[in-house]
Scaffold this active site. Structure first.
Site, PDB file in Angstrom:
ATOM      1  N   SER A  10       6.641 -20.441 -21.572  1.00  0.00           N
ATOM      2  CA  SER A  10       6.371 -21.873 -21.378  1.00  0.00           C
ATOM      3  C   SER A  10       5.298 -22.088 -20.331  1.00  0.00           C
ATOM      4  O   SER A  10       4.655 -23.130 -20.320  1.00  0.00           O
ATOM      5  CB  SER A  10       7.625 -22.587 -20.878  1.00  0.00           C
ATOM      6  OG  SER A  10       8.682 -22.396 -21.753  1.00  0.00           O
TER       7      SER A  10
ATOM      8  N   HIS B 289       2.638 -20.251 -28.114  1.00  0.00           N
ATOM      9  CA  HIS B 289       3.666 -21.128 -27.546  1.00  0.00           C
ATOM     10  C   HIS B 289       4.117 -22.162 -28.578  1.00  0.00           C
ATOM     11  O   HIS B 289       3.349 -23.046 -28.971  1.00  0.00           O
ATOM     12  CB  HIS B 289       3.113 -21.815 -26.291  1.00  0.00           C
ATOM     13  CG  HIS B 289       4.130 -22.620 -25.570  1.00  0.00           C
ATOM     14  ND1 HIS B 289       3.848 -23.791 -24.910  1.00  0.00           N
ATOM     15  CD2 HIS B 289       5.464 -22.425 -25.403  1.00  0.00           C
ATOM     16  CE1 HIS B 289       4.949 -24.281 -24.365  1.00  0.00           C
ATOM     17  NE2 HIS B 289       5.941 -23.465 -24.660  1.00  0.00           N
TER      18      HIS B 289
ATOM     19  N   GLU C 248       0.429 -23.654 -29.215  1.00  0.00           N
ATOM     20  CA  GLU C 248      -0.647 -23.428 -28.253  1.00  0.00           C
ATOM     21  C   GLU C 248      -0.960 -21.938 -28.282  1.00  0.00           C
ATOM     22  O   GLU C 248      -0.046 -21.111 -28.112  1.00  0.00           O
ATOM     23  CB  GLU C 248      -0.204 -23.836 -26.839  1.00  0.00           C
ATOM     24  CG  GLU C 248      -0.135 -25.347 -26.645  1.00  0.00           C
ATOM     25  CD  GLU C 248       0.412 -25.756 -25.278  1.00  0.00           C
ATOM     26  OE1 GLU C 248      -0.070 -26.747 -24.728  1.00  0.00           O
ATOM     27  OE2 GLU C 248       1.340 -25.092 -24.764  1.00  0.00           O
TER      28      GLU C 248
ATOM     29  N   ASN D 203       3.146 -28.551 -21.479  1.00  0.00           N
ATOM     30  CA  ASN D 203       4.119 -28.521 -20.382  1.00  0.00           C
ATOM     31  C   ASN D 203       3.529 -29.040 -19.075  1.00  0.00           C
ATOM     32  O   ASN D 203       4.236 -29.593 -18.235  1.00  0.00           O
ATOM     33  CB  ASN D 203       4.688 -27.117 -20.197  1.00  0.00           C
ATOM     34  CG  ASN D 203       5.711 -26.784 -21.271  1.00  0.00           C
ATOM     35  OD1 ASN D 203       6.213 -27.686 -21.948  1.00  0.00           O
ATOM     36  ND2 ASN D 203       6.011 -25.514 -21.450  1.00  0.00           N
TER      37      ASN D 203
HETATM   38  N1  3HC Z   1      16.346 -27.106 -35.869  1.00  0.00           N
HETATM   39  C1  3HC Z   1      15.818 -27.272 -37.089  1.00  0.00           C
HETATM   40  N2  3HC Z   1      15.529 -28.489 -37.615  1.00  0.00           N
HETATM   41  C2  3HC Z   1      15.831 -29.564 -36.882  1.00  0.00           C
HETATM   42  C3  3HC Z   1      16.397 -29.474 -35.605  1.00  0.00           C
HETATM   43  C4  3HC Z   1      16.665 -28.173 -35.113  1.00  0.00           C
HETATM   44  N3  3HC Z   1      17.189 -27.978 -33.895  1.00  0.00           N
HETATM   45  N4  3HC Z   1      16.562 -30.717 -35.113  1.00  0.00           N
HETATM   46  C5  3HC Z   1      16.105 -31.568 -36.054  1.00  0.00           C
HETATM   47  N5  3HC Z   1      15.660 -30.875 -37.103  1.00  0.00           N
HETATM   48  C6  3HC Z   1      15.045 -31.422 -38.296  1.00  0.00           C
HETATM   49  C7  3HC Z   1      16.049 -32.137 -39.150  1.00  0.00           C
HETATM   50  O1  3HC Z   1      16.684 -31.269 -40.066  1.00  0.00           O
HETATM   51  C8  3HC Z   1      15.178 -33.155 -39.851  1.00  0.00           C
HETATM   52  O2  3HC Z   1      14.484 -32.544 -40.934  1.00  0.00           O
HETATM   53  P1  3HC Z   1      14.238 -33.316 -42.304  1.00  0.00           P
HETATM   54  O3  3HC Z   1      13.457 -34.550 -41.953  1.00  0.00           O
HETATM   55  O4  3HC Z   1      13.475 -32.327 -43.108  1.00  0.00           O
HETATM   56  O5  3HC Z   1      15.600 -33.633 -42.849  1.00  0.00           O
HETATM   57  C9  3HC Z   1      14.117 -33.521 -38.811  1.00  0.00           C
HETATM   58  O6  3HC Z   1      14.099 -32.436 -37.889  1.00  0.00           O
HETATM   59  C10 3HC Z   1      14.439 -34.800 -38.097  1.00  0.00           C
HETATM   60  O7  3HC Z   1      15.731 -34.631 -37.502  1.00  0.00           O
HETATM   61  P2  3HC Z   1      16.770 -35.802 -37.277  1.00  0.00           P
HETATM   62  O8  3HC Z   1      16.555 -36.886 -38.314  1.00  0.00           O
HETATM   63  O9  3HC Z   1      18.132 -35.239 -37.144  1.00  0.00           O
HETATM   64  O10 3HC Z   1      16.464 -36.292 -35.848  1.00  0.00           O
HETATM   65  P3  3HC Z   1      15.247 -37.064 -35.287  1.00  0.00           P
HETATM   66  O11 3HC Z   1      14.519 -37.886 -36.281  1.00  0.00           O
HETATM   67  O12 3HC Z   1      15.798 -37.709 -34.084  1.00  0.00           O
HETATM   68  O13 3HC Z   1      14.241 -35.909 -34.842  1.00  0.00           O
HETATM   69  C11 3HC Z   1      13.414 -34.340 -33.326  1.00  0.00           C
HETATM   70  C12 3HC Z   1      14.645 -34.881 -34.021  1.00  0.00           C
HETATM   71  C13 3HC Z   1      12.471 -33.746 -34.337  1.00  0.00           C
HETATM   72  C14 3HC Z   1      13.882 -33.272 -32.370  1.00  0.00           C
HETATM   73  C15 3HC Z   1      12.694 -35.547 -32.588  1.00  0.00           C
HETATM   74  O14 3HC Z   1      13.622 -36.248 -31.827  1.00  0.00           O
HETATM   75  C16 3HC Z   1      11.574 -35.100 -31.690  1.00  0.00           C
HETATM   76  O15 3HC Z   1      10.457 -34.901 -32.130  1.00  0.00           O
HETATM   77  N6  3HC Z   1      11.859 -34.958 -30.365  1.00  0.00           N
HETATM   78  C17 3HC Z   1      10.902 -34.486 -29.380  1.00  0.00           C
HETATM   79  C18 3HC Z   1      11.043 -33.010 -29.232  1.00  0.00           C
HETATM   80  C19 3HC Z   1      10.044 -32.429 -28.250  1.00  0.00           C
HETATM   81  O16 3HC Z   1       9.424 -33.110 -27.469  1.00  0.00           O
HETATM   82  N7  3HC Z   1       9.893 -31.111 -28.281  1.00  0.00           N
HETATM   83  C20 3HC Z   1       9.025 -30.399 -27.380  1.00  0.00           C
HETATM   84  C21 3HC Z   1       9.739 -30.040 -26.140  1.00  0.00           C
HETATM   85  S1  3HC Z   1       8.720 -29.118 -25.013  1.00  0.00           S
HETATM   86  C22 3HC Z   1       8.888 -27.529 -25.506  1.00  0.00           C
HETATM   87  O17 3HC Z   1       9.614 -27.208 -26.407  1.00  0.00           O
HETATM   88  C23 3HC Z   1       8.081 -26.542 -24.757  1.00  0.00           C
HETATM   89  C24 3HC Z   1       8.923 -25.615 -23.971  1.00  0.00           C
HETATM   90  O18 3HC Z   1       8.086 -24.605 -23.461  1.00  0.00           O
HETATM   91  C25 3HC Z   1       9.659 -26.257 -22.838  1.00  0.00           C
END
Ligand code: 3HC
Length: 482
Positions: free
Chosen positions: A119, A140, A152, A190
């Protein structure tokens, strides 16, 4: 560069998600974990994630079996010897990663590209520990890896020509968009995201506003897919804490010091979703509070018409003897409150989008007035976000420094405007990138909001970025692109 067999070391949430992404794209995957127990957990992640897609009708059972059939699970790293690419998603401990890469370097064939999903740790230090620094990069992914569209690709000063572009091409084959960046702590996403999340934890710690209210403000008001605390729980509070530590070590920016609340929760083992509890996970049933009797109000100051109109439409008329005086504003209202005969009745109202109303209570605001303001917002169809009467309230205080950081990142030459915008949209699911957001909010409004934050906190990094200031001074409303 031909990538057909890919090794994934570490099958926690991220590693298992990455393995799934490769297998879905038709590559053969060798998943490695330390012992049988961890391997079983990794298998569980893979089965649950693909099973969820089957349940939602996004994947057939046959295709799920095909995807899982492409993943071989093992506890022996020696099985990685013929992999074309090995990507590591292990704990964020530099010492650990360095010794892992030394071992991978010994095991894998000389052409294998070794990638880290770190990260924020320095990819250069990891590359330098191997006999093939030119073939070590950062790759990433973002959580949840099967969903988020960004990768990334981190090159270092010693990366061999063609390796970054080869990995970026591979990311395209996985259905992802690659943004190629240099090796700086936090890379693009990040570096911009985590200080904002950390700041949200500081605001809760300072009693500026509550967890749920801040989450609601950022989700419903700004349109982000998740509020900061829901997202911190998804990322893992331990990961967030570690990333902040690395950022602070590189920048020495006070704002990058990990929030004490994060340390407390991590030390208590409350890591977020992975441990079942973090900021969320221990909610008592929220008490439904009845509306607080007869509410009398007045709306004062410029911009009153919209709010008064909303309340009138809900059947509420201003009163000559109001229990609460609502003052639409985007600045603290204390100086207006003290001019009232009874300052305890004033609450500042800042509408964010068309669904959220921040309610600023001054040091003098009475509980009764604060409660009445909350009730009135609800009847007007708005989500109330009670907060203290401080510059930026919640939303601008969280959003503007993030936008300023993006401008500074661009000014530093680290990444282009288009790459920064794409990275935030695709990596975090933001409705728009920071430059797009700046332009739609208005550059002058953000610059002036930053000046107000700076005046209140004297935090050097709140001072408007020189480019932002200059564009406003020149009367421009957009950033130079292309
Ligand atoms: N694994 C696999 N698929 C998942 C999942 C998971 N953990 N969580 C959600 N999904 C899929 C669902 O199956 C669904 O797919 P579909 O549309 O094909 O049916 C789709 O994602 C949408 O899921 P939901 O309808 O249940 O939920 P949301 O519409 O609320 O979306 C989310 C969930 C995609 C996680 C959305 O809330 C989002 O984009 N959140 C932001 C996440 C983010 O910012 N991530 C980056 C974090 S920083 C990082 O990771 C870097 C690290 O280094 C710290």
């Amino acid at each position: 560069m031909a990538f057909e067999r890919v090794g994934v070391v570490g099958l926690g949430t991220m590693g298992a998600g990455i393995a799934e992404v490769f297998a879905r794209a038709g590559l053969r995957v060798i998943g490695v974990e330390a012992d049988a127990e961890a391997l079983a957990r990794g298998r569980g992640h893979l089965e649950r994630s693909t099973g969820r897609a089957v349940d939602r009708g996004r994947l057939t059972r046959e295709r799920q079996a095909e995807i899982l059939g492409r993943v071989t699970l093992t506890t022996s790293r020696e099985d990685l010897r013929d992999a074309d690419l090995v990507i590591e998603a292990s704990p964020e401990i530099l010492r650990y990663k360095v010794s892992l890469f030394e071992e991978l370097d010994r095991i894998c064939k000389p052409e294998t590209v070794l990638a880290t999903n770190t990260s924020s740790l320095p990819v250069t230090a990891i590359a330098a520990a191997t006999g093939r620094p030119g073939r070590v990069v950062g790759m990433h992914f973002f959580n949840p890896a099967p969903v988020m569209k960004l990768v990334e690709v981190v090159g270092t000063v010693v990366t061999a020509p063609g390796v970054v572009s080869g990995i970026a091409e591979l990311a395209g084959r996985l259905g992802k968009t690659a943004v190629a960046v240099g090796d700086r702590a936090g890379f693009v996403v990040n570096r911009l995201l985590l200080p904002y999340l950390n700041h949200a934890a500081v605001l809760v710690d300072q009693g500026m506003a509550g967890r749920d209210d801040i989450d609601a403000a950022m989700k419903l008001g700004v349109g982000l897919p998740m509020g900061p605390f829901t997202l911190l729980d998804l990322i893992g509070l331990d990961t967030a804490y570690e990333v902040m530590g690395v950022l602070f070590d590189e920048t020495r920016d006070r704002r990058h010091a990990p929030a004490p609340l994060l340390r407390e929760l991590v030390t208590a083992g409350l890591l977020g979703r992975k441990s079942g509890r973090g900021f969320y996970g221990d909610e008592a049933q929220e008490e439904q509070r009845p509306m607080s009797g007869a509410v009398t109000f007045d709306v004062a100051g410029p911009g009153s018409e919209e709010l008064a109109g909303r309340l009138r439409a809900a059947g509420f008329k201003p009163s000559d003897d109001p229990g609460v005086v609502l003052r639409p504003t985007d600045r603290p209202v204390i100086e207006h409150a003290v001019r009232l005969q009874d300052p305890s009745r004033m609450v500042g109202v800042h509408l964010v989008g068309d669904r959220v109303a921040e309610l600023a209570a001054t040091a003098l605001t009475s509980d009764a007035a604060a409660r009445a303001a909350r009730d009135l917002m609800k009847v007007a169809g708005l989500t109330p976000v009670p907060c203290k009467d401080r510059a930026g309230f919640v939303v601008d205080a969280l959003l503007f420094p993030y936008l300023n950081d993006a401008v500074r990142m661009y000014e530093s030459g680290y990444a282009s405007i288009d790459d920064i915008d794409a990275a935030m949209r695709l990596g975090c699911g933001y409705p728009s990138g920071p430059f797009e957001m700046l332009e739609s909010l208005g550059l002058a409004r953000v610059r002036d909001g930053l000046r107000a934050l700076y005046a209140e906190h004297r935090e050097p990094s709140y001072a408007p970025a020189p480019l932002l200031d200059q564009l406003v001074t020149a009367g421009l409303s957009a950033f130079p692109r292309g």
